[in-house]
Structures are given as structure tokens and as C-alpha cells.
Design an enzyme around this catalytic site. Structure first.
Site, PDB file in Angstrom:
ATOM      1  N   CYS A  80       0.898  -1.206  -0.086  1.00 14.57           N
ATOM      2  CA  CYS A  80       0.056   0.054   0.099  1.00 14.57           C
ATOM      3  C   CYS A  80       0.771   1.272  -0.107  1.00 14.57           C
ATOM      4  O   CYS A  80       0.353   2.340   0.089  1.00 14.57           O
ATOM      5  CB  CYS A  80      -1.075   0.112   1.393  1.00 14.57           C
ATOM      6  SG  CYS A  80      -1.960  -1.206   1.044  1.00 14.57           S
ATOM      7  N   CYS A 198     -14.219  -0.162   7.325  1.00 17.75           N
ATOM      8  CA  CYS A 198     -12.871  -0.652   6.301  1.00 17.75           C
ATOM      9  C   CYS A 198     -13.189   0.130   5.069  1.00 17.75           C
ATOM     10  O   CYS A 198     -14.277   0.904   4.514  1.00 17.75           O
ATOM     11  CB  CYS A 198     -13.386  -2.060   5.740  1.00 17.75           C
ATOM     12  SG  CYS A 198     -13.783  -3.367   7.225  1.00 17.75           S
ATOM     13  N   SER A 199     -11.749   0.517   4.491  1.00 16.50           N
ATOM     14  CA  SER A 199     -11.715   1.168   3.249  1.00 16.50           C
ATOM     15  C   SER A 199     -12.357   0.231   2.112  1.00 16.50           C
ATOM     16  O   SER A 199     -12.313  -1.020   2.112  1.00 16.50           O
ATOM     17  CB  SER A 199     -10.436   1.596   3.030  1.00 16.50           C
ATOM     18  OG  SER A 199      -9.410   0.385   2.939  1.00 16.50           O
ATOM     19  N   HIS A 323      -9.628   3.725  -1.654  1.00 18.45           N
ATOM     20  CA  HIS A 323      -8.172   3.382  -1.567  1.00 18.45           C
ATOM     21  C   HIS A 323      -7.836   2.351  -2.607  1.00 18.45           C
ATOM     22  O   HIS A 323      -7.838   1.050  -2.564  1.00 18.45           O
ATOM     23  CB  HIS A 323      -8.239   2.306  -0.145  1.00 18.45           C
ATOM     24  CG  HIS A 323      -6.681   2.103   0.147  1.00 18.45           C
ATOM     25  ND1 HIS A 323      -5.593   2.168  -0.409  1.00 18.45           N
ATOM     26  CD2 HIS A 323      -6.429   0.648   1.060  1.00 18.45           C
ATOM     27  CE1 HIS A 323      -4.675   1.815   0.169  1.00 18.45           C
ATOM     28  NE2 HIS A 323      -5.247   0.711   1.015  1.00 18.45           N
TER      29      HIS A 323
END
Lengths: 379, 117
Positions: A80, A198-199, A323
Site C-alpha cells: 500500500c 473498512c476502506s 483506497h
């Protein structure tokens, strides 16, 4: 060694783009950054492209699309942090004197690669017993509640804040605020975390044009200085360590503060890697922006909101903006540059001078985390 | 937590899990690895204790297709000084004592101490 400046930035709307691909998203972001920098594409001497799941020669596909094929390009995979590391590599190439003007790109078309919960590499020993990324953070939340005596309801204030910020960001995946009750009532993913903690799965591209101090003066005179771009990788600990404090984040942050010559008290805004609600607390505490175990109380007091002492994730963060893994680290820099230039519209932080971007990602059994970057930008 | 290198498991009980131990500095690791990250010494195989304490836990509701949900995951601290992730048969709470048992699909899992045989 030259100082490094961000001359121009661009990003696509983050969200689900079933009719587009990563090349197309990367090209849109790169062309916007080039326009924003006020330069011609042929002035770009080198490029870096961060992505995670897009396969071979991702960056080359984008360059071919925008008439830049031929220049040196390196693809970067660092989970990430991939996009953030593409910025770091671009900055290093400028500091080394190799290039004057460089494109740093991050792209991901995640909806065509993944659905549902991301998992560590299937060969990882922890993945074989059922570990998921939400599961890791859920367990950190469980322990954080225990260690610091805070509650699930207080944790819910993080998605509430970030989605409210996203509603002020036209490039964000989510455009609607949510309530604490909605966060608490959402479908459970890994307890105590629900869907709104949560993304999301996101497609998107983001780009920045970096340049040397001389080029910044020559080209447009309004560059934002990239004062530090620090990278650390997770250590192997011979003893079990706390899962509610992040030595990896702390090491990257301390290196960045030292290089930038600023301290946590100088930071006007932070974009941190809130892949899950609890992650935001761990990041800002690891960066020493808030006291250990104290972040949820600070959020409750409004300190991290727009208009607060230190707004965290004014863009909406990963929870609100989305994301797209490889694009995330670049998009954080896009937000900070716009804030420092006073171009952030409805979510503008008045008088912002110093912005901090934190990215971290990845998991392997026995290692605290895979890669972590902290970057500091100064107006 | 006891010091690394404490003899385990109890005599006559085959260890379910094997980790690594550094003969030079005593550091213990799970999963097993070749080289000690503390002193760079070559590691030896070391059986791990069957009992430990829950450090933290979750109930997973969304997972990879190979796993039937929901299931409980626990990080368990073993006396050797290693933390092992596994599924738990039953409800978890921080600090509870658990022990390893074989599992057909996963290789091993944990159960609360004092349940089953």
C-alpha cells in the site's frame, strides 16, 4: 543535493470505474498533473509508477498513452506504500542530480482484480489459518480497547469524521456523511469492525510532477517543497510486541521529522493510512501527533476535524475518498499540495503550512508490517 | 512470560507446532526461519508449548472462499516468547488460557483450556 518541489498534481475521481482501466486512469491523472505544473510533457525526464496488482509494465502502458514512451521509467511495488515510494524514488533521482523534472504516478484498477476482504499472500502461514487484512486490524482494535479503556462507539467517530470530509471532496468515492448509529449497525466484517470501518475497493489514478529547486524557480515558481520522504520496512521481532503502537510508523516519522527539520507540533494537517478506522489512531499516535491511547478522546473533542487543532484526513482518507492501493500514496500528496496552496475548496484548512502524509501496508507473518512511508511537505 | 528456551512440551506429548530457537542468544521464532534476526546465528528447530494466553481476538465474517465464516481468530502468546495466530473453537477473551489441538483442515487450532480432552 537539490531540494525537491512538487510542481503539479492531478488525480481521477476515486470510485468504481467498470468501463475504464488502469492505463486510462493513470493517463488522466498524469495529464492533469502536467497541465497543473504548466509544463510540456517533453520536459519530463523520468517516471516512476506505483501499483500493486496491475501486472507487468504498468507504467509503460501509461507513458505510451500520453506520448512519453522512451524516457526512463521504474515500476514500484511496495504494497500500500507503492505510490508513496514512487514519489520517494522520483525525489531521490532529483536529489542525486540525475533528473530535473520527474513524473510520479500511482494507479490501481482494483475492482477488476479483487472483491471483498484482501488477504495476505496465500502462502503466508497466517493466511493459511484464515487471517484477513480486516482481521488483523480488528484484533488490534480489540486490544486497543483493552489497553486504553476506550469503546467501540468512540472508534465509530473516525469513519463519521472521514466520510463527512469526503462529502466535501468531489474526487472522493463516498459523497455522503454517515452517523455513529450507521457505523455501529453496518454489516460485521471482522468484529468489532463493520463495513463502514473498512476502506472500500476502489479504482483510481493520481500523479505528481516533482522537480529540482532550480527547475521550480524556472518553471512556475509555486512549487510546494517536499521536505522529507522517508521509508522504513517492518522488523522481525524476537519477542511479541504491542499491537497497539507502531514502531514501524514511529521510525519512519522520526526520520521524516529530522530530515524536514520540523516536529509533530508544526504539522497543520495529516493524511494518514486509515485503511481501517482503528488504523487512523495507530498512525497518528505512531507519528506522535497525538498522545498514545489518546486519539479517540481527541476525535471526540473535534481536534482532528476540519476546523480542529490538527485536521486528520481532510480529503476523506482511505475510508471516505477510497483506497486504490497504488494510487493512495500519491493521492495523499495531491491533497496536501492543494491544501498548502489554498486550493482545497470546501475543506480548506486556513493557514496550512506543513502537511504530513503517512502510508503503510502489507503483512507477513512475524513481521510488524511490510513498508511504511512518511512524507512532509512545506509551503 | 518465561525466558526463551524453556523446555516444552511436557514429556510424552508430541508438539503440534515447531518453531525455531537460537542456540546462541535464546531468541525464539514462529513460523520457523533459518537465521536469528537478533544475532544472525543459525537457528535450530524447537518444539513449541501447547498452551498459551490470548493476546487479542476477532470474529471474522468475511474471508477468502476457502474459509467458512464466521470463525474466531486469536493471537496466542506461548511461553517460549512467540505469538501464534490460530482459530479458536469457542468464544475468546483477552487473557484466557488456551491449548492447541490438531485440526484436519487447518493443521491446528486452539481450544479453551479445560474443555474436551
Amino acid at each position: 543535493m537539490s531540494d525537491v518541489y512538487v510542481l503539479g498534481v492531478g488525480m481521477t475521481r476515486f470510485g468504481k470505474h467498470p468501463d475504464r482501466d488502469a492505463t486510462d486512469l493513470g493517463a488522466e491523472a498524469a495529464l492533469e498533473a502536467i497541465r497543473d505544473a504548466g509544463i510540456e510533457p517533453r520536459q519530463i525526464e523520468g517516471a516512476y509508477c506505483g501499483h500493486v496488482f496491475q501486472g507487468m509494465a504498468m507504467g509503460q502502458r501509461v507513458l505510451a498513452h500520453i506520448g512519453l514512451a522512451g524516457i526512463p521509467l521504474t515500476n514500484v511495488e511496495n504494497v500500500c506504500s507503492s505510490g508513496a515510494v514512487s514519489i520517494r524514488e522520483a525525489a531521490l533521482s532529483i536529489r542525486a542530480g540525475e533528473h530535473d523534472v520527474v513524473l510520479a504516478l500511482g494507479v490501481e484498477h482494483l475492482t477488476s482484480r479483487f472483491q471483498g476482504a484482501l488477504t495476505p499472500d496465500p502462502d503466508d502461514v497466517e493466511a493459511t489459518v484464515g487471517l484477513t487484512m480486516p482481521g488483523i486490524y480488528a484484533m488490534r482494535a480489540t486490544r486497543y480497547f483493552e489497553d486504553y479503556g476506550v469503546t467501540r462507539r468512540q472508534l465509530a467517530l473516525i469513519p463519521v469524521k472521514n466520510k463527512a470530509n469526503a462529502a466535501r471532496n468531489p474526487m472522493a468515492q463516498f459523497q455522503e456523511a454517515v452517523t455513529v448509529e450507521q457505523v455501529l449497525g453496518a454489516r460485521p466484517i471482522a468484529e468489532p469492525l463493520g463495513k463502514l470501518d473498512c476502506s472500500p475497493v476502489t479504482d483510481g489514478g493520481a500523479a505528481a510532477i516533482l522537480c529540482s529547486a532550480a527547475a521550480a524557480r524556472r518553471l512556475n515558481g509555486r512549487g510546494v517543497r517536499l521536505a522529507a520522504s522517508s521509508l522504513r520496512t517492518g522488523t522481525v521481532d524476537p519477542e511479541p510486541v504491542s499491537m497497539t503502537f507502531e514502531p514501524l510508523t514511529n521510525a519512519a516519522a522520526r526520520d521524516a521529522y529530522e530530515r524536514a527539520g520540523v516536529g509533530p507540533g508544526d504539522v497543520s494537517l495529516a493524511e494518514v493510512h486509515d485503511c481501517f478506522s482503528i488504523a487512523e489512531a495507530l498512525r497518528v499516535e505512531g507519528c506522535e501527533l497525538f498522545p498514545r491511547g489518546g486519539y479517540l478522546h481527541a476525535v471526540e473533542r473535534g481536534e482532528a476535524s476540519l476546523g480542529g487543532r490538527l485536521p486528520v484526513n481532510p480529503s476523506g482518507g482511505l475510508l471516505g475518498k477510497g483506497h486504490p492501493l497504488g494510487a493512495t500514496g500519491v493521492a495523499q500528496v495531491v491533497e496536501i499540495v492543494r491544501q498548502l496552496r489554498g486550493e482545497a475548496g470546501d475543506r480548506q484548512i486556513e493557514g496550512a503550512k506543513v502537511g504530513l502524509a503517512h502510508c503503510r501496508g502489507g503483512k507477513a507473518a512475524g513481521v510488524e508490517g511490510a513498508a511504511c512511508t512518511v512524507q512532509i511537505l512545506v509551503r | 512470560m518465561t525466558t526463551a528456551g524453556e523446555p516444552a512440551p511436557a514429556a510424552g506429548v508430541a508438539a503440534l507446532l515447531t518453531g525455531s530457537r537460537c542456540p546462541a542468544c535464546g531468541a525464539a521464532f514462529f513460523p520457523p526461519r533459518q537465521v536469528c534476526s537478533r544475532c544472525l546465528g543459525k537457528l535450530e528447530e524447537a518444539p513449541l508449548s501447547a498452551r498459551g494466553t490470548v493476546y487479542t481476538h476477532t470474529v471474522v465474517h468475511q474471508s477468502a472462499p476457502a474459509f467458512e465464516t464466521p470463525y474466531t481468530l486469536v493471537y496466542v502468546d506461548l511461553p517460549e516468547g512467540v505469538r501464534v495466530l490460530g482459530q479458536l473453537a469457542g468464544e475468546a477473551r483477552i487473557g484466557m488460557e488456551v491449548e492447541l489441538e490438531p485440526d484436519e483442515q487447518l493443521g491446528f487450532r486452539f481450544r479453551p483450556v479445560g474443555e474436551g480432552s
